[in-house]
Motif scaffolding. Structure first.
Motif, PDB file in Angstrom:
ATOM      1  N   LEU A  20      25.250  -1.616 -14.676  1.00  0.00           N
ATOM      2  CA  LEU A  20      26.348  -0.653 -14.541  1.00  0.00           C
ATOM      3  C   LEU A  20      26.390   0.191 -15.776  1.00  0.00           C
ATOM      4  CD1 LEU A  20      28.619   0.405 -12.637  1.00  0.00           C
ATOM      5  CD2 LEU A  20      29.920  -1.370 -13.839  1.00  0.00           C
ATOM      6  N   ILE A  21      26.380  -0.216 -16.858  1.00  0.00           N
ATOM      7  CA  ILE A  21      26.429   0.178 -17.984  1.00  0.00           C
ATOM      8  C   ILE A  21      25.214   1.348 -18.187  1.00  0.00           C
ATOM      9  CG2 ILE A  21      26.525   0.261 -20.533  1.00  0.00           C
ATOM     10  CD1 ILE A  21      28.090  -2.390 -20.313  1.00  0.00           C
ATOM     11  N   LEU A  23      23.661   2.687 -15.806  1.00  0.00           N
ATOM     12  CA  LEU A  23      23.743   3.822 -14.932  1.00  0.00           C
ATOM     13  C   LEU A  23      24.825   4.936 -15.387  1.00  0.00           C
ATOM     14  CD1 LEU A  23      23.600   1.943 -11.663  1.00  0.00           C
ATOM     15  CD2 LEU A  23      21.775   3.455 -12.509  1.00  0.00           C
ATOM     16  N   LEU A  24      25.950   4.456 -15.918  1.00  0.00           N
ATOM     17  CA  LEU A  24      26.897   5.172 -16.553  1.00  0.00           C
ATOM     18  C   LEU A  24      26.505   5.983 -17.729  1.00  0.00           C
ATOM     19  CD1 LEU A  24      30.040   2.715 -16.127  1.00  0.00           C
ATOM     20  CD2 LEU A  24      29.650   4.894 -14.823  1.00  0.00           C
ATOM     21  N   ASN A  25      25.804   5.504 -18.398  1.00  0.00           N
ATOM     22  CA  ASN A  25      25.270   6.346 -19.555  1.00  0.00           C
ATOM     23  C   ASN A  25      24.336   7.378 -19.226  1.00  0.00           C
ATOM     24  OD1 ASN A  25      26.394   4.849 -21.704  1.00  0.00           O
ATOM     25  ND2 ASN A  25      24.932   3.442 -21.930  1.00  0.00           N
ATOM     26  N   GLN A  27      24.425   8.768 -16.336  1.00  0.00           N
ATOM     27  CA  GLN A  27      25.210   9.794 -15.593  1.00  0.00           C
ATOM     28  C   GLN A  27      25.893  10.741 -16.758  1.00  0.00           C
ATOM     29  OE1 GLN A  27      28.550   8.278 -13.757  1.00  0.00           O
ATOM     30  NE2 GLN A  27      28.511  10.114 -12.035  1.00  0.00           N
ATOM     31  N   HIS A  28      26.334  10.026 -17.792  1.00  0.00           N
ATOM     32  CA  HIS A  28      26.979  10.819 -18.783  1.00  0.00           C
ATOM     33  C   HIS A  28      26.022  11.610 -19.525  1.00  0.00           C
ATOM     34  CE1 HIS A  28      29.986  11.467 -22.068  1.00  0.00           C
ATOM     35  NE2 HIS A  28      29.146  11.085 -22.745  1.00  0.00           N
TER      36      HIS A  28
END
Length: 62
Positions: A20-21, A23-25, A27-28
């Protein structure tokens, strides 16, 4: 047996959290790469324009 299940659940939770982390990174990073900065703001009235100074430079001036 119960402790093995607990260890497996904790390892699975850590793996899901890491994914999850990640994927969020990603995306950012994509948002940062897509962001285009705007043009600089125009000079406020009354301030001297420095473009004339830059336009008159020659190689001897530098």
């Amino acid at each position: 047996m119960g402790s093995l299940v607990l260890i497996a659940v904790i390892a699975l939770a850590i793996g899901i959290g890491m994914r999850l982390i990640h994927l969020l990174n990603a995306q950012h990073d994509a948002r940062i790469a897509a962001h285009h900065f705007s043009d600089p703001l125009p000079r406020p009235p009354g301030l001297p324009d420095d473009t004339s100074r830059r336009a008159h430079h020659t190689d001897a001036d530098r």
